[in-house]
Design a protein around this motif. Structure first.
Motif, PDB file in Angstrom:
ATOM      1  N   GLU A 139       0.840  -1.201   0.000  1.00 33.74           N
ATOM      2  CA  GLU A 139       0.000   0.000   0.000  1.00 33.74           C
ATOM      3  C   GLU A 139       0.872   1.246   0.000  1.00 33.74           C
ATOM      4  N   GLY A 140       0.308   2.334  -0.468  1.00 33.41           N
ATOM      5  CA  GLY A 140       1.039   3.609  -0.444  1.00 33.41           C
ATOM      6  C   GLY A 140       1.178   4.188  -1.836  1.00 33.41           C
ATOM      7  N   SER A 141       1.782   5.342  -1.900  1.00 32.23           N
ATOM      8  CA  SER A 141       1.880   6.065  -3.160  1.00 32.23           C
ATOM      9  C   SER A 141       2.754   5.343  -4.179  1.00 32.23           C
ATOM     10  N   GLU A 142       3.803   4.682  -3.708  1.00 27.49           N
ATOM     11  CA  GLU A 142       4.706   3.998  -4.622  1.00 27.49           C
ATOM     12  C   GLU A 142       4.129   2.663  -5.086  1.00 27.49           C
ATOM     13  N   GLY A 143       3.366   2.022  -4.215  1.00 27.06           N
ATOM     14  CA  GLY A 143       2.834   0.705  -4.547  1.00 27.06           C
ATOM     15  C   GLY A 143       3.935  -0.338  -4.615  1.00 27.06           C
ATOM     16  N   GLY A 144       3.685  -1.382  -5.391  1.00 23.17           N
ATOM     17  CA  GLY A 144       4.677  -2.434  -5.543  1.00 23.17           C
ATOM     18  C   GLY A 144       4.187  -3.758  -5.006  1.00 23.17           C
ATOM     19  N   TRP A 145       5.099  -4.731  -4.976  1.00 25.69           N
ATOM     20  CA  TRP A 145       4.803  -6.080  -4.504  1.00 25.69           C
ATOM     21  C   TRP A 145       5.880  -6.528  -3.533  1.00 25.69           C
ATOM     22  N   ARG A 146       5.457  -7.196  -2.473  1.00 25.30           N
ATOM     23  CA  ARG A 146       6.409  -7.809  -1.546  1.00 25.30           C
ATOM     24  C   ARG A 146       6.414  -9.308  -1.793  1.00 25.30           C
ATOM     25  N   LEU A 147       7.559  -9.829  -2.139  1.00 23.02           N
ATOM     26  CA  LEU A 147       7.725 -11.256  -2.402  1.00 23.02           C
ATOM     27  C   LEU A 147       8.415 -11.908  -1.215  1.00 23.02           C
ATOM     28  N   LYS A 148       7.828 -13.011  -0.755  1.00 24.19           N
ATOM     29  CA  LYS A 148       8.409 -13.709   0.393  1.00 24.19           C
ATOM     30  C   LYS A 148       8.262 -15.211   0.183  1.00 24.19           C
ATOM     31  N   GLY A 149       9.401 -15.919   0.261  1.00 25.25           N
ATOM     32  CA  GLY A 149       9.369 -17.365   0.100  1.00 25.25           C
ATOM     33  C   GLY A 149      10.723 -17.904  -0.316  1.00 25.25           C
ATOM     34  N   THR A 150      10.745 -19.201  -0.639  1.00 22.85           N
ATOM     35  CA  THR A 150      11.981 -19.892  -1.021  1.00 22.85           C
ATOM     36  C   THR A 150      11.767 -20.664  -2.307  1.00 22.85           C
ATOM     37  N   LYS A 151      12.713 -20.519  -3.227  1.00 19.99           N
ATOM     38  CA  LYS A 151      12.731 -21.302  -4.455  1.00 19.99           C
ATOM     39  C   LYS A 151      13.914 -22.264  -4.407  1.00 19.99           C
ATOM     40  N   ARG A 152      13.735 -23.427  -5.017  1.00 24.77           N
ATOM     41  CA  ARG A 152      14.789 -24.455  -4.958  1.00 24.77           C
ATOM     42  C   ARG A 152      15.119 -24.975  -6.356  1.00 24.77           C
ATOM     43  N   TRP A 153      16.342 -25.456  -6.502  1.00 24.18           N
ATOM     44  CA  TRP A 153      16.846 -26.044  -7.749  1.00 24.18           C
ATOM     45  C   TRP A 153      16.908 -24.998  -8.863  1.00 24.18           C
ATOM     46  N   ILE A 154      17.310 -23.790  -8.538  1.00 24.12           N
ATOM     47  CA  ILE A 154      17.311 -22.716  -9.518  1.00 24.12           C
ATOM     48  C   ILE A 154      18.672 -22.626 -10.226  1.00 24.12           C
ATOM     49  N   THR A 155      18.654 -22.888 -11.520  1.00 24.80           N
ATOM     50  CA  THR A 155      19.857 -22.765 -12.333  1.00 24.80           C
ATOM     51  C   THR A 155      20.291 -21.305 -12.419  1.00 24.80           C
TER      52      THR A 155
ATOM     53  N   LEU B 282      13.639 -15.110  -0.796  1.00 23.50           N
ATOM     54  CA  LEU B 282      12.987 -13.847  -1.139  1.00 23.50           C
ATOM     55  C   LEU B 282      12.296 -13.240   0.066  1.00 23.50           C
ATOM     56  N   ASP B 283      12.655 -12.029   0.356  1.00 21.84           N
ATOM     57  CA  ASP B 283      11.932 -11.170   1.291  1.00 21.84           C
ATOM     58  C   ASP B 283      12.146  -9.755   0.780  1.00 21.84           C
ATOM     59  N   ALA B 284      11.621  -9.530  -0.427  1.00 17.63           N
ATOM     60  CA  ALA B 284      11.966  -8.333  -1.190  1.00 17.63           C
ATOM     61  C   ALA B 284      10.716  -7.583  -1.626  1.00 17.63           C
ATOM     62  N   THR B 285      10.851  -6.291  -1.734  1.00 20.98           N
ATOM     63  CA  THR B 285       9.789  -5.452  -2.276  1.00 20.98           C
ATOM     64  C   THR B 285      10.254  -4.895  -3.610  1.00 20.98           C
ATOM     65  N   ILE B 286       9.443  -5.117  -4.642  1.00 19.44           N
ATOM     66  CA  ILE B 286       9.805  -4.682  -5.981  1.00 19.44           C
ATOM     67  C   ILE B 286       8.740  -3.737  -6.526  1.00 19.44           C
ATOM     68  N   PRO B 287       9.079  -2.921  -7.518  1.00 22.50           N
ATOM     69  CA  PRO B 287       8.102  -1.987  -8.095  1.00 22.50           C
ATOM     70  C   PRO B 287       6.908  -2.698  -8.724  1.00 22.50           C
ATOM     71  N   ALA B 288       5.802  -2.007  -8.778  1.00 23.41           N
ATOM     72  CA  ALA B 288       4.558  -2.585  -9.291  1.00 23.41           C
ATOM     73  C   ALA B 288       4.668  -3.001 -10.747  1.00 23.41           C
TER      74      ALA B 288
END
Length: 388
Positions: free
Chosen positions: A145-161, A217-223
């Motif tokens: 939420e807020g003027s900038e917006g965006g997405w917060r990604l949280k989790g774990t990925k495995r076997w990533i080349t 991942l515990d990152a916030t990225i632009p919308a």
């Protein structure tokens, strides 16, 4: 071969790729495997020749090759060094979701970076509890939420080349937990984003110079980093795999061909009972079966590329059949190559054992061969009326 759309341009591309593979990549393959080192020089050679992401459209600075071109390049690189092909293949896995659903602005921002070789790509789909069952993923993306917006990604990925080496990642996350498979979305994450980190490199049987690790991942990225609309993620992921499974089939053909090359050379030179072992019928039958299987696998890979290029109704089935058959052939042929070399095949003095170790993963990644058989059977059963 013309049935599968192999043109003069494709044949020329094969020769160019083969030359780079022979002169630069193959001489370093054993060293890359032995030391588990990233194939910097080999990847740089592919970038210099424009072979690191052959399917990128010319509009973004790419070569504009079709899927058959991607299959041919993958085959020739894997014939020289599977690790190098796998690292390079991360680019196409990153590119396809954007081509299938990304906004023009997103494509303009990221695809030229892949095309120029400035950036290396990765595809973050699998999780500790969501491998074959992709829809069971738990990585979440929530709106900020807020003027900038965006997405917060949280989790774990495995076997990533390419984890930890890639500059750009397509990450799949749940945006609507109540919508099941239709609640998954795709996002672009950059290596410099705060909150992105990596686990220790996996200690693998093969592809030892290709980095594979968990992505945290515990990152916030632009919308505007979402690929397509919310809820389209699984469609983009499966659409990507429908295409790249043809490339994996090409990769499998390449490693199988390398094993046959090795076995043929040894059968001509190794003497027992006063003559080359290639003169014994038992060895001849093995070599003949290896050649036959490779030819069949190559044609299935080319057919899958043709079907996917046309976005035909059998695209999923063709990709699954090609990947499943070609990878089974790769495992069978590399195993037979080790057998033909005998004790020598079990040593690192010859490439056969490395090829056998590398081949195994083709039966597992981008959907295990058990999953491919499920895909094939479902396509047959659903489409049976159209086939009669």
């Amino acid at each position: 071969m013309s049935t599968f759309g192999v043109s003069e341009d494709h044949l020329e591309l094969r020769e160019v790729t083969r030359q780079v593979a022979r002169e630069v990549i193959a001489p370093r393959a054993a060293e890359v495997d032995e030391g588990g080192v990233f194939p910097e020089t080999s990847l740089a050679a592919l970038v210099a020749a424009g072979l690191h992401a052959i399917g990128l459209p010319e509009a973004y600075g790419g070569q504009g090759g079709d899927l058959l071109a991607s299959v041919i390049v993958a085959e020739e690189i894997a014939r020289a060094c599977m690790t190098t092909q796998q690292v390079s293949g991360g680019n196409e896995l990153f590119v396809w979701p954007l081509l299938l659903g990304g906004s023009q602005a997103l494509c303009d921002r990221y695809l030229p970076r892949i095309a120029s070789g400035e950036a290396l790509g990765a595809f973050a789909l699998s999780e500790p509890e969501a491998g074959s069952d992709v829809a069971a993923m738990t990585t979440r993306a929530t709106r900020v939420e807020g003027s900038e917006g965006g997405w917060r990604l949280k989790g774990t990925k495995r076997w990533i080349t390419n984890a930890g080496r890639a500059d750009l990642y397509v990450v799949f996350a749940v945006t609507d937990p109540g919508a099941g498979a239709r609640g998954i979305s795709a996002f672009v994450v950059e290596s410099g984003d705060a909150g992105l980190s990596f686990g220790a490199p996996e200690k693998k049987m093969g592809l030892r110079g290709s980095p594979t690790a968990e992505v945290y991942l515990d990152a916030t990225i632009p919308a505007d980093r979402i690929v397509g609309d919310p809820g389209q993620g699984l469609r983009l992921a499966l659409g990507t795999l429908d295409r790249t499974r043809a490339v994996v089939a090409g990769q499998a053909v390449g490693v199988a061909q390398a094993a046959l090359d090795c076995a043929l050379a040894y059968a001509r030179e190794r003497r027992q009972f006063g003559r080359p072992i290639g003169e014994f019928q038992g060895v001849q039958f093995m070599l003949a079966d290896m050649e036959t299987k490779i030819r069949a696998a190559r044609l299935l890979a080319y057919d899958a590329a043709r079907e996917a290029e046309a976005a035909g109704p059998d695209m999923s089935l063709a990709g699954a059949a090609a990947k499943c058959f070609a990878s089974d052939v790769a495992m069978a042929v590399t195993t037979d190559a080790v057998q033909i070399l005998g004790g020598a095949g079990y040593t690192r003095d010859f490439p056969a054992e490395r090829l056998m170790r590398d081949a195994k993963i083709t039966q597992i990644y981008e959907g295990t061969n058990q999953i491919q058989r499920v895909v094939i059977a479902r396509q047959l059963l659903v489409g049976v009326q159209n086939r009669l």
